[in-house]
Design a protein around this motif. Structure first.
Motif, mmCIF file in Angstrom:
data_model
loop_
_atom_site.group_PDB
_atom_site.id
_atom_site.type_symbol
_atom_site.label_atom_id
_atom_site.label_comp_id
_atom_site.label_asym_id
_atom_site.label_seq_id
_atom_site.Cartn_x
_atom_site.Cartn_y
_atom_site.Cartn_z
ATOM 1 N N LEU A 91 0.852 -1.191 0.000
ATOM 2 C CA LEU A 91 0.000 0.000 0.000
ATOM 3 C C LEU A 91 0.885 1.238 0.000
ATOM 4 O O LEU A 91 1.869 1.308 0.735
ATOM 5 C CB LEU A 91 -0.892 -0.003 1.247
ATOM 6 C CG LEU A 91 -1.793 1.207 1.491
ATOM 7 C CD1 LEU A 91 -2.925 1.235 0.469
ATOM 8 C CD2 LEU A 91 -2.381 1.157 2.897
ATOM 9 N N GLU A 92 0.549 2.202 -0.847
ATOM 10 C CA GLU A 92 1.286 3.468 -0.901
ATOM 11 C C GLU A 92 0.397 4.601 -0.394
ATOM 12 O O GLU A 92 -0.806 4.634 -0.661
ATOM 13 C CB GLU A 92 1.746 3.771 -2.325
ATOM 14 C CG GLU A 92 2.694 2.725 -2.901
ATOM 15 C CD GLU A 92 3.991 2.627 -2.128
ATOM 16 O OE1 GLU A 92 4.388 3.621 -1.487
ATOM 17 O OE2 GLU A 92 4.613 1.545 -2.166
ATOM 18 N N CYS A 93 1.008 5.530 0.347
ATOM 19 C CA CYS A 93 0.251 6.647 0.928
ATOM 20 C C CYS A 93 0.931 7.975 0.590
ATOM 21 O O CYS A 93 2.089 8.023 0.185
ATOM 22 C CB CYS A 93 0.154 6.505 2.452
ATOM 23 S SG CYS A 93 -0.740 5.052 2.998
ATOM 24 N N ILE A 94 0.177 9.045 0.782
ATOM 25 C CA ILE A 94 0.709 10.394 0.642
ATOM 26 C C ILE A 94 0.348 11.185 1.892
ATOM 27 O O ILE A 94 -0.532 10.792 2.662
ATOM 28 C CB ILE A 94 0.151 11.117 -0.604
ATOM 29 C CG1 ILE A 94 -1.380 11.239 -0.505
ATOM 30 C CG2 ILE A 94 0.563 10.416 -1.873
ATOM 31 C CD1 ILE A 94 -1.971 12.115 -1.591
ATOM 32 N N ALA A 143 -4.348 6.962 2.013
ATOM 33 C CA ALA A 143 -4.003 5.857 1.119
ATOM 34 C C ALA A 143 -4.152 6.300 -0.327
ATOM 35 O O ALA A 143 -5.169 6.868 -0.716
ATOM 36 C CB ALA A 143 -4.900 4.659 1.412
ATOM 37 N N LEU A 144 -3.138 6.019 -1.132
ATOM 38 C CA LEU A 144 -3.145 6.475 -2.528
ATOM 39 C C LEU A 144 -3.416 5.323 -3.498
ATOM 40 O O LEU A 144 -4.269 5.437 -4.382
ATOM 41 C CB LEU A 144 -1.800 7.128 -2.853
ATOM 42 C CG LEU A 144 -1.607 7.581 -4.301
ATOM 43 C CD1 LEU A 144 -2.603 8.694 -4.634
ATOM 44 C CD2 LEU A 144 -0.176 8.054 -4.534
ATOM 45 N N SER A 145 -2.710 4.216 -3.351
ATOM 46 C CA SER A 145 -2.892 3.098 -4.278
ATOM 47 C C SER A 145 -2.502 1.792 -3.605
ATOM 48 O O SER A 145 -1.730 1.778 -2.653
ATOM 49 C CB SER A 145 -2.057 3.301 -5.542
ATOM 50 O OG SER A 145 -0.674 3.295 -5.225
ATOM 51 N N THR A 146 -3.044 0.711 -4.135
ATOM 52 C CA THR A 146 -2.755 -0.628 -3.630
ATOM 53 C C THR A 146 -2.405 -1.538 -4.793
ATOM 54 O O THR A 146 -3.050 -1.484 -5.847
ATOM 55 C CB THR A 146 -3.973 -1.214 -2.884
ATOM 56 O OG1 THR A 146 -4.413 -0.288 -1.899
ATOM 57 C CG2 THR A 146 -3.609 -2.536 -2.211
ATOM 58 N N GLY A 147 -1.398 -2.347 -4.597
ATOM 59 C CA GLY A 147 -1.023 -3.318 -5.612
ATOM 60 C C GLY A 147 -0.874 -4.693 -4.991
ATOM 61 O O GLY A 147 -0.511 -4.823 -3.822
ATOM 62 N N ASP A 199 -4.313 -0.442 -8.387
ATOM 63 C CA ASP A 199 -5.462 0.433 -8.602
ATOM 64 C C ASP A 199 -5.419 1.586 -7.614
ATOM 65 O O ASP A 199 -4.954 1.437 -6.481
ATOM 66 C CB ASP A 199 -6.769 -0.343 -8.432
ATOM 67 C CG ASP A 199 -7.963 0.440 -8.942
ATOM 68 O OD1 ASP A 199 -8.270 0.309 -10.140
ATOM 69 O OD2 ASP A 199 -8.562 1.168 -8.151
ATOM 70 N N GLU A 200 -5.911 2.740 -8.059
ATOM 71 C CA GLU A 200 -5.986 3.905 -7.182
ATOM 72 C C GLU A 200 -7.318 3.979 -6.448
ATOM 73 O O GLU A 200 -7.530 4.881 -5.652
ATOM 74 C CB GLU A 200 -5.753 5.184 -7.991
ATOM 75 C CG GLU A 200 -4.348 5.268 -8.568
ATOM 76 C CD GLU A 200 -4.108 6.574 -9.297
ATOM 77 O OE1 GLU A 200 -5.024 7.407 -9.306
ATOM 78 O OE2 GLU A 200 -3.003 6.760 -9.826
ATOM 79 N N GLY A 201 -8.215 3.003 -6.751
ATOM 80 C CA GLY A 201 -9.456 2.938 -5.998
ATOM 81 C C GLY A 201 -9.194 2.545 -4.560
ATOM 82 O O GLY A 201 -10.005 2.777 -3.667
ATOM 83 N N ASP A 241 0.639 -0.052 7.622
ATOM 84 C CA ASP A 241 -0.472 -0.161 6.681
ATOM 85 C C ASP A 241 -1.745 -0.758 7.270
ATOM 86 O O ASP A 241 -2.822 -0.598 6.697
ATOM 87 C CB ASP A 241 -0.055 -1.019 5.475
ATOM 88 C CG ASP A 241 1.016 -0.330 4.637
ATOM 89 O OD1 ASP A 241 1.167 0.893 4.785
ATOM 90 O OD2 ASP A 241 1.699 -1.021 3.863
ATOM 91 N N ALA A 242 -1.643 -1.453 8.405
ATOM 92 C CA ALA A 242 -2.794 -2.204 8.910
ATOM 93 C C ALA A 242 -3.994 -1.315 9.188
ATOM 94 O O ALA A 242 -5.135 -1.678 8.880
ATOM 95 C CB ALA A 242 -2.400 -2.964 10.175
ATOM 96 N N HIS A 243 -3.770 -0.134 9.780
ATOM 97 C CA HIS A 243 -4.920 0.684 10.180
ATOM 98 C C HIS A 243 -5.677 1.248 8.982
ATOM 99 O O HIS A 243 -6.795 1.722 9.114
ATOM 100 C CB HIS A 243 -4.468 1.814 11.107
ATOM 101 C CG HIS A 243 -3.608 2.860 10.441
ATOM 102 N ND1 HIS A 243 -2.256 2.684 10.249
ATOM 103 C CD2 HIS A 243 -3.911 4.074 9.928
ATOM 104 C CE1 HIS A 243 -1.759 3.761 9.665
ATOM 105 N NE2 HIS A 243 -2.731 4.619 9.448
#
Length: 310
Positions: A151-154, A174-178, A195-197, A293-295
């Motif tokens: 998970l990527e965040c900004i 949260a920005l995107s998940t792969g 996806d950025e959803g 990332d868990a929260h």
């Protein structure tokens, strides 16, 4: 015994501080001087339990441990008479921890010993069963499916409230998940997606994956026809390929195969074959999950669909 059962408030060293032993102890059919063989009888008559310890080479050793620890429990120290090898003396141990502390640690802190030492029994292995061995043989097989995710965040700036002395000026978003789905036996069933959803999309993807995998794993593919070489190897085999133990003359030997592909895996004991099952869990390896990332995702995953997260 009397000193242990009837604690004196002062002058503990004086015999007059305690009731006479004849008035408070039941000594019916007890022979004097009391020996170890009389302890069990004494316990029953007086509804107490007794442990006896001795000292040898400056080490405290257990000489007698009661079979039934009762509410009234007494620890005694047995000392051999220095002038008569056939005579010994029993003394009350007021603090077993303090007596044994020097052989446990060099520190002067209080040591807490197990209070239920008599509620357990030592069971030593026999000569025929003295080795620890691996038993969960189904864990030798790779799980059919596994997911690797990240998970990527900004950092999103926030506006301060009017007249606020302090405020949160940034928040994590949260920005995107792969993720990558890996199938252990068929690369065509592996896939990856980004996806950025983000969170809701990821939860739905896991839901869909769980249903797809359930349909695949539930299928029981028949075993492929064995080749001549496989038949010869099966008939001449002397060991089970699962537990790796030899076949006994009365063992039931079977042909083990993968229920997902039909591939023959080798000869096996009947019980080993029955317990050699595929995993119905999908492990998810998530980068930095517990630290960060868990929260972002746990609440959504735990409530998005039926089932449970382990």
């Amino acid at each position: 015994m009397v000193a242990a059962l009837y604690l004196a408030e002062k002058y503990t060293e004086r015999e007059s501080s305690y009731p006479h032993y004849i008035t408070v102890l039941n000594l019916t059919d007890i022979e004097f001087p009391i020996t170890f063989k009389n302890i069990s009888k004494f316990e029953r008559l007086n509804m107490v339990s007794i442990n006896v310890y001795g000292i040898e080479n400056k080490q405290v050793l257990s000489l007698w441990l009661t079979d039934d620890k009762k509410e009234k429990h007494i620890n005694l120290l047995y000392l051999q008479d220095s002038h008569n090898d056939n005579l010994g003396h029993f003394a009350c141990i007021k603090n077993l921890s303090r007596l044994m502390s020097s052989q446990i640690t060099r520190k002067k802190n209080k040591n807490f010993l197990r209070s239920k030492i008599n509620d357990c029994a030592n069971r030593l292995p026999s000569k025929n069963d003295k080795w620890l061995e691996f038993g969960n043989h189904c864990n030798k097989e790779r799980v059919p499916f596994i997911v690797y995710a990240d998970l990527e965040c900004i950092l999103r700036k926030t506006e301060s409230e009017d007249n606020a002395l302090s405020y949160v000026y940034q928040r994590h978003e949260a920005l995107s998940t792969g993720y990558y789905v890996r199938c252990a036996y068929d690369d065509t069933l592996s896939s990856n997606s980004v996806d950025e959803g983000c969170i809701r999309w990821f939860a739905q993807q896991l839901n869909d994956l769980a249903h797809r995998v359930k349909n695949i794993i539930s299928a029981n593919v028949p075993m492929e026809t064995l080749s001549k070489q496989q038949w010869e190897a099966y008939c001449s085999a002397t060991r089970c390929h699962i537990c790796e133990k030899p076949f006994a003359p009365d063992d039931t030997r079977v042909r083990d195969h993968c229920h997902l592909t039909g591939r023959y895996r080798g000869p096996a004991h009947s019980n080993c074959n029955l317990n050699y099952k595929n995993s119905f869990y999908i492990p998810i390896v998530f980068h930095n999950l517990s630290s960060y990332d868990a929260h972002f995702i746990i609440k959504e995953i735990a409530t998005a669909y039926e089932g449970h997260v382990v």
